[in-house]
Design a protein around this motif. Structure first.
Motif, short mmCIF file in Angstrom:
data_model
loop_
_atom_site.label_atom_id
_atom_site.label_comp_id
_atom_site.label_asym_id
_atom_site.label_seq_id
_atom_site.Cartn_x
_atom_site.Cartn_y
_atom_site.Cartn_z
N HIS A 200 42.42 42.77 33.09
CA HIS A 200 41.91 44.60 33.45
C HIS A 200 42.10 43.57 35.09
N GLY A 201 42.73 42.83 35.41
CA GLY A 201 43.56 42.84 36.45
C GLY A 201 42.51 41.67 37.61
N GLN A 202 41.05 41.66 36.89
CA GLN A 202 40.48 40.68 37.51
C GLN A 202 41.00 39.06 37.43
N PRO A 203 40.93 37.78 38.49
CA PRO A 203 40.64 36.85 38.63
C PRO A 203 40.18 35.82 37.99
#
Length: 183
Positions: free
Chosen positions: A157-160
């Motif tokens: 989802h593009g989260q670290p």
């Protein structure tokens, strides 16, 4: 005649004002500059600052100093060798001269070998320290690359990814506290 006198007086007033203006300009501009003769003399002198000439002179004197030190050491070494062997008798002048020359040659060769070995040893030490630094730098760079790769990972989802970030924080806290990982 009166008019002539007034005209002359008027010219002197004008010349005084121009003279004061010139003086003020000279003061403002920082002086009168150089005369043509002074400028020509300065350009023709060869004893001005010349960095390359100074460098050559320094190198010449340094080399002369090294040569004189070398000659002194060779002379001292020959005196020391003669005292040890006890060859201070001068029965045959020709034989002594030849022995002295051969002793000098041997002394110079030994001195050359010693300096060469010393230079070689210093060079090897320098290479070893350079190699150790290079290896340490490469190792640190690879660790940073791995850490950067972990820190830059993202979820779909593009989260670290927080797992690696928390591990990094924990390691840095342990380092600052001085706690070993084995404990």
């Amino acid at each position: 005649m009166k008019k002539f006198y007034k005209k002359n007086e008027h010219e002197t007033d004008r010349s005084k004002s121009t003279e004061t203006k010139k003086r003020k300009n000279m003061k403002r501009l920082g002086g009168g500059g150089l005369s043509l003769q002074t400028f020509a003399n300065m350009k023709s002198e060869n004893n001005r600052y010349n960095p390359s000439l100074i460098k050559k002179q320094k190198e010449f004197y340094k080399n002369a100093k090294y040569v004189s030190k070398f000659r002194k050491s060779v002379k001292q070494q020959n005196i020391h060798d003669n005292n040890e062997t006890g060859e201070s008798s001068k029965v045959d002048d020709d034989d002594d001269k030849q022995k002295g020359k051969s002793n000098k040659r041997i002394g110079v060769e030994d001195l050359y070998k010693q300096t060469r070995e010393e230079m070689e040893r210093v060079r090897k030490e320098r290479e070893a320290t350079f190699q150790a630094k290079k290896e340490a730098k490469e190792e640190a760079e690879s660790r940073r690359k791995v850490a950067k790769g972990k820190m830059m990972r993202k979820t779909r989802h593009g989260q670290p990814v927080m797992k690696y970030r928390i591990e990094h924080l924990l390691e840095s806290i342990k380092k600052s506290a001085g706690i070993d990982e084995s404990a």
